[in-house]
Structure formats: C-alpha cells, structure tokens
Write an enzyme that holds these catalytic residues in place. Structure first.
Site, PDB file in Angstrom:
ATOM      1  CD  GLU A 144       1.553 -12.101  -2.137  1.00 30.23           C
ATOM      2  OE1 GLU A 144       0.843 -12.528  -1.209  1.00 30.23           O
ATOM      3  OE2 GLU A 144       1.089 -11.478  -3.115  1.00 30.23           O
TER       4      GLU A 144
ATOM      5  N   GLY B 116       9.521 -14.900  12.911  1.00 26.82           N
ATOM      6  CA  GLY B 116       8.792 -15.312  14.096  1.00 26.82           C
ATOM      7  C   GLY B 116       8.157 -16.669  13.870  1.00 26.82           C
ATOM      8  CB  SER B 117       6.489 -19.045  16.096  1.00 26.48           C
ATOM      9  OG  SER B 117       5.595 -18.190  16.768  1.00 26.48           O
TER      10      SER B 117
ATOM     11  CG  HIS C 292       6.240  -0.095  -8.961  1.00 23.76           C
ATOM     12  ND1 HIS C 292       6.678  -1.375  -8.673  1.00 23.76           N
ATOM     13  CD2 HIS C 292       4.897  -0.109  -8.775  1.00 23.76           C
ATOM     14  CE1 HIS C 292       5.646  -2.131  -8.347  1.00 23.76           C
ATOM     15  NE2 HIS C 292       4.551  -1.385  -8.394  1.00 23.76           N
ATOM     16  CB  VAL C 293      12.207   3.796  -8.130  1.00 25.32           C
ATOM     17  CG1 VAL C 293      11.675   3.891  -6.715  1.00 25.32           C
ATOM     18  CG2 VAL C 293      13.143   2.605  -8.265  1.00 25.32           C
TER      19      VAL C 293
ATOM     20  N   GLY D  65       1.051 -14.722   1.932  1.00 22.83           N
ATOM     21  CA  GLY D  65       1.253 -13.290   2.073  1.00 22.83           C
ATOM     22  C   GLY D  65       0.025 -12.632   2.671  1.00 22.83           C
TER      23      GLY D  65
ATOM     24  CG  HIS E 173      10.101 -10.747  12.553  1.00 20.01           C
ATOM     25  ND1 HIS E 173      10.609 -10.755  13.827  1.00 20.01           N
ATOM     26  CD2 HIS E 173       8.906 -11.381  12.611  1.00 20.01           C
ATOM     27  CE1 HIS E 173       9.742 -11.364  14.636  1.00 20.01           C
ATOM     28  NE2 HIS E 173       8.694 -11.742  13.913  1.00 20.01           N
TER      29      HIS E 173
END
Length: 137
Positions: free
Chosen positions: A60, A105-106, A85-86, A78, A103
């Site tokens: 984040e 965007g505005s 988690h792997v 955020g 992405h």
C-alpha cells in the site's frame, strides 16, 4: 518514476513507512516504483516470519508513493488493498515490492504489486486502489 521528493516528505517525520523500515526506490519507467524492507523485529511475526500485514503495508505504501509522485500536491490514500501471500520469508531476509500502475484516472489509481524475497521468489501479490485528493494542503 522519480520518488526522491516523496522520500523527503516520508523521512521528515515518524510514520508507518519509517517504523517498519521501508526504503523507496526510483525506477526508470514512469509507471513503476519499488520499495525494499528488511525482515526484522519491526515487521515480523513472533514466529520469525514476515507478517502478512507488513507485506500489505509495504504494498500500500509503495503504491501511495507512486501515486504521490504522479500527482504532486495531492493526497493519495489507499481505499482498497487485497492480497495473497504464497510463501513465508524468514527474519534476516529482505523483500522488495515492485509496483506497476494499471489505471491512472483523475481520481483513482490502480496498482499491481509483487512482493519478492532476496532470491526473487514471489511472496505476495497485492492490488491497491488509491483515491487522489486534489488541492490537499
């Protein structure tokens, strides 16, 4: 993406990024950024592994730094963070978060973040959505 001016803001007063030991790194691409964090007593579980919450916080924060670099003078917060988690990471290792803008965007930015260990093995995948607050003082 050049994050040097954002790093100065982050390092100017105590916050979660500095408390957990995050280091933000500029990248040559305009739509990526990185952060590194050593796994230690600040961000590990009692069992000696990196906390999943610390991995999400790293993701984040790196996405927030990226959005802030793209939108000077705005507050980038955020509003959604989800991850998987792997693999575990032991204390003493260092993880690196690689954030890619999906992405722009505005008012919303969407980032995909991969967290990897020092052997470049995938640890976590995280998706972060940031809300861009314009004219923030």
């Amino acid at each position: 993406m050049n994050v040097e001016s954002i790093k100065q803001i982050i390092e100017s007063k105590p916050n979660l990024s500095t408390a957990l030991g995050m280091e933000f790194i500029s990248t040559p691409e305009d739509d990526t950024c990185m952060a590194r964090m050593k796994v230690d007593e600040r961000n590990r579980q009692p069992f000696g592994f990196l906390s999943g919450g610390a991995s999400l916080a790293l993701a984040e924060n790196v996405a927030g730094v990226g959005s802030s670099a793209l939108c000077p003078g705005c507050a980038c917060v955020g509003i959604e963070v989800s991850g998987s988690h792997v693999q575990a990471v032991s204390e003493g290792d260092t993880v690196t978060a690689y954030a890619s803008l999906q992405h722009k965007g505005s008012t919303l930015h969407v980032w995909n973040v991969e967290v990897r260990n020092s052997d470049d093995e995938l640890i976590s995948t995280v998706r972060v959505t940031n809300y861009i607050i314009k004219n923030h003082k």
